[in-house]
Design an enzyme around this catalytic site. Structure first.
Site, PDB file in Angstrom:
ATOM      1  N   ARG A   1      33.208  52.125  41.558  1.00 37.77           N
ATOM      2  CA  ARG A   1      34.421  51.317  41.647  1.00 37.77           C
ATOM      3  C   ARG A   1      34.245  49.997  40.906  1.00 37.77           C
ATOM      4  O   ARG A   1      33.188  49.364  40.994  1.00 37.77           O
ATOM      5  CB  ARG A   1      34.773  51.039  43.116  1.00 37.77           C
TER       6      ARG A   1
ATOM      7  N   ILE B   1      34.445  46.188  40.313  1.00 33.70           N
ATOM      8  CA  ILE B   1      34.266  45.098  41.279  1.00 33.70           C
ATOM      9  C   ILE B   1      35.512  44.217  41.364  1.00 33.70           C
ATOM     10  O   ILE B   1      35.712  43.512  42.353  1.00 33.70           O
ATOM     11  CB  ILE B   1      33.008  44.269  40.881  1.00 33.70           C
TER      12      ILE B   1
ATOM     13  N   VAL C   1      31.884  43.836  29.012  1.00 36.17           N
ATOM     14  CA  VAL C   1      30.526  44.321  29.315  1.00 36.17           C
ATOM     15  C   VAL C   1      30.074  45.229  28.166  1.00 36.17           C
ATOM     16  O   VAL C   1      30.703  46.267  27.903  1.00 36.17           O
ATOM     17  CB  VAL C   1      30.499  45.093  30.650  1.00 36.17           C
TER      18      VAL C   1
ATOM     19  N   HIS D   1      31.994  52.068  28.538  1.00 39.43           N
ATOM     20  CA  HIS D   1      32.565  52.429  29.846  1.00 39.43           C
ATOM     21  C   HIS D   1      34.028  52.807  29.683  1.00 39.43           C
ATOM     22  O   HIS D   1      34.734  52.267  28.845  1.00 39.43           O
ATOM     23  CB  HIS D   1      32.408  51.297  30.863  1.00 39.43           C
TER      24      HIS D   1
END
Ligand code: AMP
Length: 113
Positions: free
Chosen positions: A28, A30, A95, A99
């Site tokens: 999940r 954050i 990041v 992803h």
């Protein structure tokens, strides 16, 4: 090992992990932007889609399949959802570890930035 997602892969920082196998991990987000907001990442540190080699391209299919399975588990497969990969600075990637966002559980905007 200063990549936050590599630290999640290594179990060095906690995450709400929903799925993992030898290639990918899903957990999940954050800071969820929707009732369902998950991230699917490869275990391997690939900074962004730009760095994905041809030999690694099947990983993308694996990530999509994983997200689709999780959408079913989270009960948003019928209502619909969005899969997003931000790439690089102007693409909004914060990041630097590849992803895929899985967003759903509410009506998402029809516009894409
Ligand atoms: P992006 O802007 O596409 O790079 O998205 C990175 C996502 O990672 C953001 O939605 C963050 O909320 C999420 N994120 C950052 N750190 C963590 C963490 N430790 N655990 C879970 N999600 C995180």
């Amino acid at each position: 090992m200063d990549c936050i997602f590599c630290q999640i892969v290594a179990g060095k920082i906690p995450a709400d992990i929903l799925y993992q196998d030898e290639e990918v991990i899903a957990f999940r987000d954050i800071n969820p932007l929707a009732p369902v907001h998950l991230l699917v990442i490869p275990r391997k540190h690939i900074p962004s889609p730009v760095q994905l080699s041809e030999a690694e391209s099947s990983l993308m299919g694996k990530m999509v399949n994983t997200a689709n399975q999780l959408a079913k588990k989270e009960d948003i497969a019928e209502s619909g959802y969005r899969l997003v990969i931000n790439c690089g600075q102007q693409g909004g990637q914060g990041v630097p570890h590849l992803h895929m966002h899985l967003l759903g559980g509410r009506q998402l905007s029809a516009t894409l930035g």
